[in-house]
Scaffold this motif. Structure first.
Motif, PDB file in Angstrom:
ATOM      1  N   ILE A   1       0.839  -1.192   0.000  1.00 58.03           N
ATOM      2  CA  ILE A   1       0.000   0.000   0.000  1.00 58.03           C
ATOM      3  C   ILE A   1       0.879   1.249   0.000  1.00 58.03           C
ATOM      4  CG2 ILE A   1      -0.217   0.095   2.514  1.00 58.03           C
ATOM      5  CD1 ILE A   1      -3.168   0.939   2.034  1.00 58.03           C
ATOM      6  N   ASP A   2       0.429   2.281  -0.709  1.00 58.36           N
ATOM      7  CA  ASP A   2       1.078   3.586  -0.697  1.00 58.36           C
ATOM      8  C   ASP A   2       0.091   4.579  -0.094  1.00 58.36           C
ATOM      9  OD1 ASP A   2       3.612   3.148  -1.840  1.00 58.36           O
ATOM     10  OD2 ASP A   2       2.772   3.166  -3.856  1.00 58.36           O
ATOM     11  N   PRO A   3       0.548   5.453   0.795  1.00 62.77           N
ATOM     12  CA  PRO A   3      -0.377   6.436   1.380  1.00 62.77           C
ATOM     13  C   PRO A   3      -0.718   7.554   0.388  1.00 62.77           C
ATOM     14  CG  PRO A   3       1.847   6.749   2.232  1.00 62.77           C
ATOM     15  CD  PRO A   3       1.882   5.538   1.355  1.00 62.77           C
ATOM     16  N   TYR A   4      -1.936   8.046   0.461  1.00 60.62           N
ATOM     17  CA  TYR A   4      -2.383   9.178  -0.355  1.00 60.62           C
ATOM     18  C   TYR A   4      -2.196  10.477   0.414  1.00 60.62           C
ATOM     19  CZ  TYR A   4      -4.883   6.330  -3.846  1.00 60.62           C
ATOM     20  OH  TYR A   4      -5.217   5.460  -4.855  1.00 60.62           O
ATOM     21  N   GLY A   5      -2.242  11.572  -0.314  1.00 58.80           N
ATOM     22  CA  GLY A   5      -2.294  12.898   0.290  1.00 58.80           C
ATOM     23  C   GLY A   5      -1.185  13.163   1.285  1.00 58.80           C
ATOM     24  N   ASP A   6      -1.596  13.714   2.451  1.00 58.85           N
ATOM     25  CA  ASP A   6      -0.619  14.120   3.466  1.00 58.85           C
ATOM     26  C   ASP A   6      -0.380  13.018   4.504  1.00 58.85           C
ATOM     27  OD1 ASP A   6      -3.083  14.207   4.704  1.00 58.85           O
ATOM     28  OD2 ASP A   6      -2.699  16.077   5.772  1.00 58.85           O
ATOM     29  N   ARG A   7      -0.527  11.783   4.089  1.00 58.56           N
ATOM     30  CA  ARG A   7      -0.367  10.636   4.998  1.00 58.56           C
ATOM     31  C   ARG A   7       1.034  10.037   4.883  1.00 58.56           C
ATOM     32  NH1 ARG A   7      -5.138  10.484   8.077  1.00 58.56           N
ATOM     33  NH2 ARG A   7      -6.708  11.421   6.758  1.00 58.56           N
ATOM     34  N   VAL A   8       1.423   9.338   5.947  1.00 60.37           N
ATOM     35  CA  VAL A   8       2.684   8.597   5.955  1.00 60.37           C
ATOM     36  C   VAL A   8       2.405   7.170   6.393  1.00 60.37           C
ATOM     37  CG1 VAL A   8       4.151  10.610   6.395  1.00 60.37           C
ATOM     38  CG2 VAL A   8       3.245   9.304   8.325  1.00 60.37           C
ATOM     39  N   LEU A   9       3.215   6.248   5.916  1.00 60.94           N
ATOM     40  CA  LEU A   9       3.091   4.840   6.270  1.00 60.94           C
ATOM     41  C   LEU A   9       4.274   4.466   7.150  1.00 60.94           C
ATOM     42  CD1 LEU A   9       1.626   2.043   5.731  1.00 60.94           C
ATOM     43  CD2 LEU A   9       3.351   1.722   3.936  1.00 60.94           C
ATOM     44  N   VAL A  10       3.982   3.876   8.321  1.00 62.61           N
ATOM     45  CA  VAL A  10       5.031   3.428   9.233  1.00 62.61           C
ATOM     46  C   VAL A  10       4.864   1.940   9.503  1.00 62.61           C
ATOM     47  CG1 VAL A  10       5.280   5.681  10.342  1.00 62.61           C
ATOM     48  CG2 VAL A  10       3.722   4.003  11.332  1.00 62.61           C
ATOM     49  N   GLN A  11       5.976   1.298   9.827  1.00 67.29           N
ATOM     50  CA  GLN A  11       5.975  -0.117  10.214  1.00 67.29           C
ATOM     51  C   GLN A  11       6.198  -0.158  11.718  1.00 67.29           C
ATOM     52  OE1 GLN A  11       9.130  -2.366   8.411  1.00 67.29           O
ATOM     53  NE2 GLN A  11       8.606  -4.237   9.479  1.00 67.29           N
ATOM     54  N   LEU A  12       5.232  -0.706  12.449  1.00 67.56           N
ATOM     55  CA  LEU A  12       5.364  -0.795  13.900  1.00 67.56           C
ATOM     56  C   LEU A  12       6.388  -1.861  14.266  1.00 67.56           C
ATOM     57  CD1 LEU A  12       1.642  -0.509  15.053  1.00 67.56           C
ATOM     58  CD2 LEU A  12       3.366   1.287  14.906  1.00 67.56           C
ATOM     59  N   ARG A  13       7.047  -1.635  15.382  1.00 64.47           N
ATOM     60  CA  ARG A  13       8.083  -2.560  15.839  1.00 64.47           C
ATOM     61  C   ARG A  13       7.492  -3.934  16.107  1.00 64.47           C
ATOM     62  NH1 ARG A  13      10.880  -0.643  21.142  1.00 64.47           N
ATOM     63  NH2 ARG A  13       8.807  -1.096  21.904  1.00 64.47           N
ATOM     64  N   ARG A  14       8.181  -4.952  15.630  1.00 58.85           N
ATOM     65  CA  ARG A  14       7.772  -6.350  15.840  1.00 58.85           C
ATOM     66  C   ARG A  14       7.912  -6.689  17.323  1.00 58.85           C
ATOM     67  NH1 ARG A  14      10.965 -11.015  12.541  1.00 58.85           N
ATOM     68  NH2 ARG A  14       9.616 -12.797  12.964  1.00 58.85           N
ATOM     69  N   VAL A  15       7.034  -7.529  17.796  1.00 59.12           N
ATOM     70  CA  VAL A  15       6.988  -7.892  19.210  1.00 59.12           C
ATOM     71  C   VAL A  15       7.643  -9.253  19.420  1.00 59.12           C
ATOM     72  CG1 VAL A  15       5.416  -8.390  21.111  1.00 59.12           C
ATOM     73  CG2 VAL A  15       4.889  -6.560  19.514  1.00 59.12           C
ATOM     74  N   ARG A  16       8.421  -9.358  20.477  1.00 60.34           N
ATOM     75  CA  ARG A  16       9.034 -10.646  20.828  1.00 60.34           C
ATOM     76  C   ARG A  16       7.950 -11.645  21.221  1.00 60.34           C
ATOM     77  NH1 ARG A  16      14.601 -10.920  23.233  1.00 60.34           N
ATOM     78  NH2 ARG A  16      15.647  -9.036  22.555  1.00 60.34           N
ATOM     79  N   THR A  17       8.164 -12.877  20.822  1.00 62.96           N
ATOM     80  CA  THR A  17       7.233 -13.937  21.194  1.00 62.96           C
ATOM     81  C   THR A  17       7.834 -14.858  22.243  1.00 62.96           C
ATOM     82  OG1 THR A  17       8.024 -15.293  19.359  1.00 62.96           O
ATOM     83  CG2 THR A  17       6.081 -13.907  18.954  1.00 62.96           C
ATOM     84  N   LYS A  18       9.136 -14.662  22.515  1.00 65.67           N
ATOM     85  CA  LYS A  18       9.844 -15.463  23.515  1.00 65.67           C
ATOM     86  C   LYS A  18      10.729 -14.556  24.354  1.00 65.67           C
ATOM     87  CE  LYS A  18      10.052 -19.658  20.766  1.00 65.67           C
ATOM     88  NZ  LYS A  18      10.881 -20.728  20.227  1.00 65.67           N
ATOM     89  N   THR A  19      11.016 -14.986  25.564  1.00 63.19           N
ATOM     90  CA  THR A  19      11.955 -14.257  26.408  1.00 63.19           C
ATOM     91  C   THR A  19      13.367 -14.494  25.894  1.00 63.19           C
ATOM     92  OG1 THR A  19      12.322 -16.094  27.930  1.00 63.19           O
ATOM     93  CG2 THR A  19      10.450 -14.613  28.415  1.00 63.19           C
ATOM     94  N   ALA A  20      14.320 -13.743  26.429  1.00 61.91           N
ATOM     95  CA  ALA A  20      15.723 -13.929  26.038  1.00 61.91           C
ATOM     96  C   ALA A  20      16.189 -15.344  26.343  1.00 61.91           C
ATOM     97  CB  ALA A  20      16.600 -12.917  26.754  1.00 61.91           C
ATOM     98  N   GLY A  21      15.584 -15.996  27.333  1.00 59.44           N
ATOM     99  CA  GLY A  21      15.938 -17.363  27.693  1.00 59.44           C
ATOM    100  C   GLY A  21      15.225 -18.419  26.865  1.00 59.44           C
TER     101      GLY A  21
END
Length: 164
Positions: free
Chosen positions: A47-67
């Motif tokens: 998708i491309d934004p129209y007009g005065d809009r911007v498209l951002v990618q939200l940060r991916r969320v971890r599904t596991k702990t560091a361990g």
């Protein structure tokens, strides 16, 4: 032996020199989720934004702990829908311009493509894009250019979300 000194190592994952190195350094083993490209994978949102809009990618969320412990689905969902850290992906043709005169804003573009930004928690148009066969998705969101809250100057992985 107390619980604090125990170390679980899955079979065939590490050799004894790897374990000694971790124990001597006091740090956890390298985790692919520590790489910035894991949080913001290159992905076409379709998708491309129209007009005065911007498209951002939200940060991916971890599904596991560091361990390596899997997080509950509810925890993942809460984090996913409350994240406000994003990567600027695309600008609409009128983004950062005066809506009446179409002149560029005197202060210029606030966030260039590739910059990390903070966006409002609520609002915008959210789009989920599948990234694998396991059902995991990446969230993209369209906002007005003036709704971007600020540019992240440090490491976007270190910003914590306040969850209500």
């Amino acid at each position: 032996m107390s619980a604090e000194t125990m170390l679980y190592v899955p079979e065939n994952k590490m050799n004894s020199s790897d374990i000694k190195s971790i124990l001597n350094s006091g740090k956890a083993a390298d985790n692919p989720q520590d790489d910035l490209s894991w949080y913001f994978p290159e992905l076409d949102p379709g998708i491309d934004p129209y007009g005065d809009r911007v498209l951002v990618q939200l940060r991916r969320v971890r599904t596991k702990t560091a361990g390596g412990i899997s997080l509950p689905a509810e925890t993942i969902a809460v984090e996913k829908w409350n994240t406000q850290t994003a990567k600027m992906v695309r600008h609409g043709p009128l983004a950062y311009r005066n809506n009446q005169t179409l002149e560029k804003w005197p202060e210029g573009i606030w966030a260039n493509i590739g910059d990390y930004v903070r966006v409002p928690r609520w609002g915008g148009d959210k789009i989920e894009v599948d990234i694998g066969s396991d059902g995991e998705t990446i969230v993209f969101c369209i906002f007005k250019a003036s709704e971007v809250l600020g540019k992240v100057l440090g490491d976007p992985r270190k910003i914590k979300n306040f969850v209500l």
